[in-house]
Design a protein around this motif. Structure first.
Motif, PDB file in Angstrom:
ATOM      1  N   ARG A 102       0.857  -1.186   0.000  1.00  0.00           N
ATOM      2  CA  ARG A 102       0.000   0.000   0.000  1.00  0.00           C
ATOM      3  C   ARG A 102       0.891   1.232   0.000  1.00  0.00           C
ATOM      4  NH1 ARG A 102      -4.852  -2.502  -0.972  1.00  0.00           N
ATOM      5  NH2 ARG A 102      -5.106  -4.180   0.503  1.00  0.00           N
ATOM      6  N   SER A 103       0.324   2.341  -0.327  1.00  0.00           N
ATOM      7  CA  SER A 103       1.084   3.578  -0.382  1.00  0.00           C
ATOM      8  C   SER A 103       0.477   4.609   0.555  1.00  0.00           C
ATOM      9  CB  SER A 103       1.072   4.113  -1.819  1.00  0.00           C
ATOM     10  OG  SER A 103       1.735   5.345  -1.888  1.00  0.00           O
ATOM     11  N   VAL A 104       1.314   5.254   1.346  1.00  0.00           N
ATOM     12  CA  VAL A 104       0.890   6.333   2.234  1.00  0.00           C
ATOM     13  C   VAL A 104       1.849   7.489   2.004  1.00  0.00           C
ATOM     14  CG1 VAL A 104       0.568   7.024   4.637  1.00  0.00           C
ATOM     15  CG2 VAL A 104       0.065   4.690   3.955  1.00  0.00           C
ATOM     16  N   ARG A 105       1.330   8.679   1.807  1.00  0.00           N
ATOM     17  CA  ARG A 105       2.191   9.839   1.591  1.00  0.00           C
ATOM     18  C   ARG A 105       2.509  10.489   2.928  1.00  0.00           C
ATOM     19  NH1 ARG A 105       2.291  11.964  -3.762  1.00  0.00           N
ATOM     20  NH2 ARG A 105       1.054  10.648  -5.126  1.00  0.00           N
ATOM     21  N   LEU A 106       3.791  10.572   3.241  1.00  0.00           N
ATOM     22  CA  LEU A 106       4.256  11.195   4.476  1.00  0.00           C
ATOM     23  C   LEU A 106       5.423  12.118   4.151  1.00  0.00           C
ATOM     24  CD1 LEU A 106       4.466   8.009   6.747  1.00  0.00           C
ATOM     25  CD2 LEU A 106       2.669   9.728   6.785  1.00  0.00           C
ATOM     26  N   HIS A 111       7.610  10.412   8.347  1.00  0.00           N
ATOM     27  CA  HIS A 111       8.172   9.118   7.979  1.00  0.00           C
ATOM     28  C   HIS A 111       9.239   8.694   8.995  1.00  0.00           C
ATOM     29  CE1 HIS A 111      10.945   6.376   5.807  1.00  0.00           C
ATOM     30  NE2 HIS A 111       9.794   5.823   5.475  1.00  0.00           N
ATOM     31  N   THR A 120       5.949  -0.409   9.879  1.00  0.00           N
ATOM     32  CA  THR A 120       4.712  -1.107   9.538  1.00  0.00           C
ATOM     33  C   THR A 120       4.135  -1.853  10.740  1.00  0.00           C
ATOM     34  OG1 THR A 120       5.531  -1.375   7.294  1.00  0.00           O
ATOM     35  CG2 THR A 120       3.689  -2.752   7.942  1.00  0.00           C
ATOM     36  N   LEU A 123       2.370   0.615  12.924  1.00  0.00           N
ATOM     37  CA  LEU A 123       1.115   1.036  12.294  1.00  0.00           C
ATOM     38  C   LEU A 123       0.051  -0.049  12.414  1.00  0.00           C
ATOM     39  CD1 LEU A 123      -0.321   3.248  10.733  1.00  0.00           C
ATOM     40  CD2 LEU A 123       0.645   2.304   8.636  1.00  0.00           C
TER      41      LEU A 123
END
Length: 161
Positions: A102-106, A111, A120, A123
């Protein structure tokens, strides 16, 4: 199984070596040369000879008229297979089934924080805790700190036990 192809290389002494195998990478290992030195054999007699014993390496000396087998197919069988099933390969599975990327923008600060907390795994723990905090609660957490949220959780934890 992949389709066999015939590969060749010419040595500095003028000798020519051929092998029938599935890829140029495998051919370079069998022929004992760099990948860039391997070419595709096109002469029909060379192809026929190499295909008669896949994995065997054949050499023709300069000025010679007959090919000599310099290694048999057992050498090719000793190499690990390319691709296919291997221990630890493939998609990993989590507690709830296969995991997907999956992709998460930080930004860099967030980050870095996420990584310092465990990335991960951290999270996943946050999500598994199922604490649906609203915006005011997140603000209070930021202002009052972790000790405040832990104090809020203690009554819940004692009830659950």
């Amino acid at each position: 199984m992949s389709q066999l192809k015939t590969f060749t290389t010419d040595a500095e002494d003028g000798s020519r070596t051929i092998v029938a195998t599935t890829s140029p990478t495998r051919a370079s290992k069998l022929l004992g040369v760099k990948f860039a030195e391997v070419g595709t054999a096109s002469a029909s007699d060379e192809c026929e000879l190499a295909l008669s014993d896949p994995g065997a390496v054949w050499r023709l000396q300069p000025g010679g008229s007959s090919w000599k087998k310099i290694s048999n197919a057992s050498k090719a069988a000793s190499f690990p297979p390319q691709g296919g099933v291997r221990p630890g390969a493939g998609r990993t599975t989590g507690e709830n089934g296969p995991v997907k990327i999956r992709s998460v923008r930080l930004d860099d600060v967030h980050h870095g924080r996420l990584m310092s907390y465990g990335g991960t795994e951290y999270l996943r723990n946050v999500l598994d805790a199922e604490l649906p905090l609203d915006a005011d609660e997140w603000k209070a957490l930021g202002e009052k700190g972790v000790d405040w949220i832990r104090a809020q959780l203690k009554p819940t934890r004692t009830k659950a036990r």
